[in-house]
Design a protein around this motif. Structure first.
Motif, mmCIF file in Angstrom:
data_model
loop_
_atom_site.group_PDB
_atom_site.id
_atom_site.type_symbol
_atom_site.label_atom_id
_atom_site.label_comp_id
_atom_site.label_asym_id
_atom_site.label_seq_id
_atom_site.Cartn_x
_atom_site.Cartn_y
_atom_site.Cartn_z
ATOM 1 N N LEU A 218 -5.150 -3.260 6.600
ATOM 2 C CA LEU A 218 -5.468 -1.976 7.244
ATOM 3 C C LEU A 218 -5.554 -0.799 6.275
ATOM 4 C CD1 LEU A 218 -5.701 -0.345 9.935
ATOM 5 C CD2 LEU A 218 -3.218 -0.118 9.856
ATOM 6 N N CYS A 219 -4.646 -0.763 5.292
ATOM 7 C CA CYS A 219 -4.450 0.487 4.519
ATOM 8 C C CYS A 219 -5.381 0.579 3.314
ATOM 9 C CB CYS A 219 -3.008 0.573 4.034
ATOM 10 S SG CYS A 219 -1.845 0.575 5.398
ATOM 11 N N ASP A 220 -5.812 1.807 2.998
ATOM 12 C CA ASP A 220 -6.571 2.055 1.768
ATOM 13 C C ASP A 220 -5.619 2.084 0.574
ATOM 14 O OD1 ASP A 220 -9.058 2.486 3.130
ATOM 15 O OD2 ASP A 220 -8.231 4.391 3.812
ATOM 16 N N ARG A 221 -4.466 2.731 0.764
ATOM 17 C CA ARG A 221 -3.427 2.764 -0.276
ATOM 18 C C ARG A 221 -2.081 2.562 0.391
ATOM 19 N NH1 ARG A 221 -2.744 7.921 -3.090
ATOM 20 N NH2 ARG A 221 -3.595 8.861 -1.207
ATOM 21 N N ILE A 222 -1.143 2.032 -0.403
ATOM 22 C CA ILE A 222 0.209 1.800 0.123
ATOM 23 C C ILE A 222 1.227 2.404 -0.851
ATOM 24 C CG2 ILE A 222 1.957 0.012 0.569
ATOM 25 C CD1 ILE A 222 -0.169 -1.726 1.789
ATOM 26 N N LEU A 223 2.230 3.071 -0.267
ATOM 27 C CA LEU A 223 3.363 3.584 -1.030
ATOM 28 C C LEU A 223 4.572 2.733 -0.651
ATOM 29 C CD1 LEU A 223 4.914 6.000 -2.547
ATOM 30 C CD2 LEU A 223 5.165 6.974 -0.263
ATOM 31 N N VAL A 224 5.301 2.245 -1.654
ATOM 32 C CA VAL A 224 6.503 1.463 -1.367
ATOM 33 C C VAL A 224 7.720 2.326 -1.657
ATOM 34 C CG1 VAL A 224 7.751 -0.690 -1.764
ATOM 35 C CG2 VAL A 224 5.286 -0.587 -2.179
ATOM 36 N N LEU A 225 8.572 2.468 -0.639
ATOM 37 C CA LEU A 225 9.817 3.226 -0.802
ATOM 38 C C LEU A 225 10.975 2.260 -0.965
ATOM 39 C CD1 LEU A 225 9.923 6.098 1.865
ATOM 40 C CD2 LEU A 225 9.705 6.284 -0.610
ATOM 41 N N HIS A 226 11.939 2.654 -1.802
ATOM 42 C CA HIS A 226 13.160 1.862 -1.970
ATOM 43 C C HIS A 226 14.259 2.855 -2.312
ATOM 44 C CE1 HIS A 226 15.435 -1.689 -2.406
ATOM 45 N NE2 HIS A 226 15.460 -1.751 -3.716
ATOM 46 N N HIS A 227 15.343 2.828 -1.532
ATOM 47 C CA HIS A 227 16.437 3.789 -1.731
ATOM 48 C C HIS A 227 15.903 5.226 -1.806
ATOM 49 C CE1 HIS A 227 19.024 0.397 -2.163
ATOM 50 N NE2 HIS A 227 18.527 0.030 -3.332
ATOM 51 N N GLY A 228 14.954 5.538 -0.933
ATOM 52 C CA GLY A 228 14.466 6.919 -0.830
ATOM 53 C C GLY A 228 13.477 7.335 -1.901
ATOM 54 N N GLN A 229 13.158 6.437 -2.843
ATOM 55 C CA GLN A 229 12.252 6.817 -3.931
ATOM 56 C C GLN A 229 11.033 5.916 -3.974
ATOM 57 O OE1 GLN A 229 15.343 6.762 -7.123
ATOM 58 N NE2 GLN A 229 14.538 8.813 -7.518
ATOM 59 N N GLU A 230 9.998 6.399 -4.665
ATOM 60 C CA GLU A 230 8.797 5.569 -4.827
ATOM 61 C C GLU A 230 9.099 4.407 -5.762
ATOM 62 O OE1 GLU A 230 5.026 7.477 -5.943
ATOM 63 O OE2 GLU A 230 4.688 5.753 -7.250
ATOM 64 N N GLY A 234 -0.378 2.332 -4.693
ATOM 65 C CA GLY A 234 -1.722 1.994 -5.141
ATOM 66 C C GLY A 234 -2.457 1.168 -4.100
ATOM 67 N N LEU A 235 -3.437 0.373 -4.563
ATOM 68 C CA LEU A 235 -4.204 -0.467 -3.641
ATOM 69 C C LEU A 235 -3.296 -1.569 -3.071
ATOM 70 C CD1 LEU A 235 -7.415 -0.925 -5.829
ATOM 71 C CD2 LEU A 235 -7.095 0.619 -3.863
ATOM 72 N N PRO A 236 -3.535 -1.977 -1.802
ATOM 73 C CA PRO A 236 -2.637 -2.968 -1.187
ATOM 74 C C PRO A 236 -2.437 -4.227 -2.038
ATOM 75 C CG PRO A 236 -4.124 -2.101 0.461
ATOM 76 C CD PRO A 236 -4.547 -1.488 -0.844
ATOM 77 N N GLN A 237 -3.541 -4.786 -2.586
ATOM 78 C CA GLN A 237 -3.372 -6.056 -3.317
ATOM 79 C C GLN A 237 -2.532 -5.880 -4.575
ATOM 80 O OE1 GLN A 237 -6.270 -4.488 -2.769
ATOM 81 N NE2 GLN A 237 -7.748 -4.707 -4.439
ATOM 82 N N ASP A 238 -2.643 -4.703 -5.223
ATOM 83 C CA ASP A 238 -1.853 -4.456 -6.435
ATOM 84 C C ASP A 238 -0.376 -4.258 -6.080
ATOM 85 O OD1 ASP A 238 -4.205 -4.575 -7.791
ATOM 86 O OD2 ASP A 238 -4.491 -2.402 -7.913
ATOM 87 N N VAL A 239 -0.148 -3.472 -5.051
ATOM 88 C CA VAL A 239 1.228 -3.154 -4.669
ATOM 89 C C VAL A 239 1.959 -4.406 -4.196
ATOM 90 C CG1 VAL A 239 2.494 -2.005 -2.800
ATOM 91 C CG2 VAL A 239 0.850 -0.719 -4.159
ATOM 92 N N LEU A 240 1.281 -5.220 -3.382
ATOM 93 C CA LEU A 240 1.967 -6.367 -2.783
ATOM 94 C C LEU A 240 2.184 -7.500 -3.782
ATOM 95 C CD1 LEU A 240 0.358 -6.326 0.775
ATOM 96 C CD2 LEU A 240 2.477 -5.276 0.004
ATOM 97 N N SER A 241 1.484 -7.451 -4.931
ATOM 98 C CA SER A 241 1.748 -8.478 -5.943
ATOM 99 C C SER A 241 2.621 -7.921 -7.083
ATOM 100 C CB SER A 241 0.427 -9.025 -6.510
ATOM 101 O OG SER A 241 -0.333 -7.961 -7.050
ATOM 102 N N ASP A 242 3.095 -6.688 -6.921
ATOM 103 C CA ASP A 242 3.940 -6.061 -7.939
ATOM 104 C C ASP A 242 5.318 -6.739 -7.932
ATOM 105 O OD1 ASP A 242 5.815 -4.317 -9.185
ATOM 106 O OD2 ASP A 242 4.484 -2.608 -8.845
ATOM 107 N N PRO A 243 5.770 -7.267 -9.095
ATOM 108 C CA PRO A 243 7.066 -7.965 -9.139
ATOM 109 C C PRO A 243 8.232 -7.102 -8.649
ATOM 110 C CG PRO A 243 5.879 -8.259 -11.215
ATOM 111 C CD PRO A 243 5.088 -7.285 -10.393
ATOM 112 N N ASN A 244 8.189 -5.791 -8.896
ATOM 113 C CA ASN A 244 9.287 -4.916 -8.423
ATOM 114 C C ASN A 244 9.342 -4.877 -6.896
ATOM 115 O OD1 ASN A 244 10.128 -4.119 -10.984
ATOM 116 N ND2 ASN A 244 8.569 -2.507 -11.076
ATOM 117 N N VAL A 245 8.145 -4.920 -6.290
ATOM 118 C CA VAL A 245 8.084 -4.870 -4.824
ATOM 119 C C VAL A 245 8.596 -6.193 -4.248
ATOM 120 C CG1 VAL A 245 6.538 -4.641 -2.839
ATOM 121 C CG2 VAL A 245 6.175 -3.224 -4.876
#
Ligand code: ATP
Ligand code: MG
Length: 257
Positions: A218-230, A234-245
């Protein structure tokens, strides 16, 4: 062109808890912007801060270039910033149509004088509201159930009605907190189609959810929050394959896999 929404170094502390901490992001016109993150990451607090439900400890919110930091929700609705809540907030005993009419009244109350004395201004506003109700119900495919009591609708349709109520205010940006929580996969697909229809009308959408499949599609861009911080954005495919995420959601042992 400046972004529709600019969030700058926004923080909200509850005692010693930093629910949202130094958060910055922008949303452009016509964008579907996603916010994900584990439970307690600060997603709802972030939306509450932007929509005026909670006042920030520090930071700024600009909407269409105007500083709207700390303004109450009814003022922000007049600027064009509307939202739904994590749990459904429909009036169960009212029909679908009555729910929408209440939404329009909350957004554009003609004032006590005009309402009490039924002035022409109040009449004009009622007419405008009636045509908006018809338009929104048709648009979100709720026109066939317009006379059904909201409490008698399936849960998925109640969620759609929550969006319809927010759309009565002619928003430029709609913020949705977990619109598919508790829905079946088929119902979630319907809600996704509805959100796309809303964007197709030129309305930007900020959406919070846990459902990765739903968000990635659905999303054009996604922001991932963790403990109140970014944690990432970025793009969904990049964010969801990010090892930190992946680590934040599933734990370190899943990162290699
Ligand atoms: N009014 C409040 N008073 C005190 N603490 C709060 C308040 N609202 C939120 N918090 C805390 O702030 C943190 C972030 O909460 P928030 O509801 O924003 O998380 P979330 O990402 O929306 O979580 P979920 O996925 O469970 O909905 C949590 O630790 C929560 O307990
Ligand atoms: Mg939440």
């Amino acid at each position: 062109m400046s972004p529709l929404l600019e969030v700058h170094k926004l923080s909200r502390f509850f005692g010693g808890l930093r629910a949202v901490n130094d958060l910055s992001f922008t949303v452009s016109s016509g964008e579907i912007f996603g916010i994900i993150g584990p439970n307690g990451a600060g997603k709802s607090t972030a939306v509450n801060l932007v929509s005026g439900v909670t006042k920030p400890t520090s930071g700024k919110v600009r909407f269409q270039g105007t500083d709207v930091t700390g303004q109450p929700p009814h003022k922000l609705v007049q600027y064009g910033l509307a939202r739904t809540f994590q749990s459904t907030t429909v009036f169960g005993n009212c029909t679908v149509e009555e729910n929408c009419r209440r939404g329009s009244y909350l957004a554009r109350y003609p004032g006590f004088f005009h309402s009490f004395f039924s002035t022409s201004k109040a009449g004009e506003m009622r007419q405008a509201s009636d045509s908006r109700v018809a338009e929104v119900l048709e648009w979100l495919d709720l026109h066939r159930v317009r006379n059904v009591r909201a409490a008698d609708l399936p849960y998925g349709a109640q969620k759609t009605l929550g969006m319809a109520i927010s759309l009565m205010a002619w928003p430029k940006l709609l913020m949705l907190d977990e619109p598919v929580a508790g829905l079946s996969a088929a119902e979630a697909d319907n809600v996704r189609d509805t959100i796309r229809k809303i964007r197709a009308e030129g309305i930007s959408v900020v959406v919070i959810d846990h459902n990765m499949r739903f968000m990635a599609g659905l999303c054009d861009r996604i922001l991932v929050l963790h403990h109140g911080q970014e944690l990432a954005h970025g793009l969904p495919q990049d964010v969801l394959s990010d090892p930190n995420v992946i680590e934040a959601y599933l734990g370190r042992r899943y990162v290699k896999a």
